[in-house]
Design an enzyme around this catalytic site. Structure first.
Site, mmCIF file in Angstrom:
data_model
loop_
_atom_site.group_PDB
_atom_site.id
_atom_site.type_symbol
_atom_site.label_atom_id
_atom_site.label_comp_id
_atom_site.label_asym_id
_atom_site.label_seq_id
_atom_site.Cartn_x
_atom_site.Cartn_y
_atom_site.Cartn_z
ATOM 1 N N GLU A 246 1.002 -1.527 -0.031
ATOM 2 C CA GLU A 246 0.292 0.031 -0.107
ATOM 3 C C GLU A 246 0.561 1.335 0.089
ATOM 4 O OE1 GLU A 246 -4.081 0.599 2.172
ATOM 5 O OE2 GLU A 246 -3.824 -1.451 1.855
ATOM 6 N N ASP B 292 1.072 -8.396 3.120
ATOM 7 C CA ASP B 292 -0.218 -8.108 3.382
ATOM 8 C C ASP B 292 -1.078 -9.194 2.450
ATOM 9 O OD1 ASP B 292 -2.496 -8.001 4.041
ATOM 10 O OD2 ASP B 292 -3.456 -5.502 3.915
#
Length: 294
Positions: free
Chosen positions: A84, A194
């Site tokens: 991200e 993730d």
């Protein structure tokens, strides 16, 4: 994209204020990564941080990015696997963390990245593998590197989010599984990211016998279980309690005779304490792992 970081507010490169150091040493107390901080002389030990830094949340993002850089200066990990990221965040890291080579998994929107400590990890080549059926900006970023004469294959990814996308996540895990399993026997393979995975999803896909989940291998320590924890982390101000092990590290040692065989020896969660701005570095905790020759 709007200007998020103010250039004039960037302090000395790779600096780590004493007050910030104290905060992060305190943050690591439940599972102290700092006590396992590698030294330049400790050539055989590999240290890795994997972290979803939540660049999509721009609230106090400069303070949060500065906090991440302080962790890097404190722990000096050999490899940093990030998810991200957004372009301004990457530009900030390039200005601050000059002792690292940064590899990006994308250029627009949000994407993954790797940071390789220049003095210890040498990039051979990198590759971006697309997920053909993903509905989001997701891919698998790989880097072939040399670590003190050892061949490593590093991987990071941000799997599909939300419970409803389990089928897509399992497809993505299968891609990672095949890449790990298919690596040459003289190569050590490490994936961190993730994954948004739930345990039943992993059970359905299955991991090769040669690949271990580092958290499981090190005894499933409870204080390192939950990397997404709205009970302890209020960055998202969620009106519910959710505790999940979304962020995972998978490891496959080299098996060829005569090649040093690394094994995980430590794991910690980092970023557990709020910064001066009142927010955590991310809505996810980071994972710190170290690996030593068995």
């Amino acid at each position: 994209m709007e200007r998020i970081f103010e250039d004039e507010d960037i302090p000395d490169r790779d600096s780590c204020p004493d007050t910030r150091k104290k905060e992060e040493e305190k943050a690591a107390e439940p599972c102290p990564a700092s006590s396992h901080k590698p030294s330049e002389e400790d050539n055989g030990k590999l240290s890795v941080i994997s972290w979803n830094v939540d660049g999509l949340d721009t609230d106090k993002i400069e303070e949060r990015a500065r906090g991440l850089c302080s962790f890097l200066a404190l722990y000096t990990p050999d490899v940093v696997l990030l998810q991200e990221l957004i372009p301004p965040y990457v530009q900030y890291l390039k200005k601050r963390a000059v002792s690292y080579l940064i590899i990006q998994g994308g250029e627009e929107g949000y994407f993954t990245g790797m940071m390789l400590k220049r003095s210890r990890v040498k990039l051979v080549e990198s590759e971006i593998v697309t997920y053909p059926t993903t509905q989001m900006m997701r891919n698998l970023l790989l880097a072939q590197v040399d670590f003190k004469g050892q061949k490593l294959c590093l991987m990071t990814s941000h799997f599909e989010s939300c419970k409803a996308h389990a089928a897509e996540r399992m497809k993505q895990l299968r891609v990672v599984k095949q890449r790990m399993k298919g690596a040459p026997y003289d190569v050590t393979v490490l994936f961190g990211g993730d994954t948004n995975l739930r345990d039943p999803e992993v059970a359905k896909v299955g991991l090769p016998s040669s690949v271990c989940d580092v958290w499981e291998r090190l005894g499933k320590q409870e204080h390192c279980r939950y990397t997404w924890d709205t009970k302890a982390n209020n960055n998202k101000a969620a009106p519910y309690i959710s505790r999940c092990r979304f962020d995972r590290v998978y490891f496959r040692p080299a098996t060829k005779d005569g090649v040093p065989r690394l094994a995980p020896d430590h794991m910690a969660l980092v970023g557990l304490e709020k910064l001066d701005c009142g927010r955590f570095i991310s809505d996810h905790w980071g994972i710190y792992c170290s690996f030593s020759a068995g």
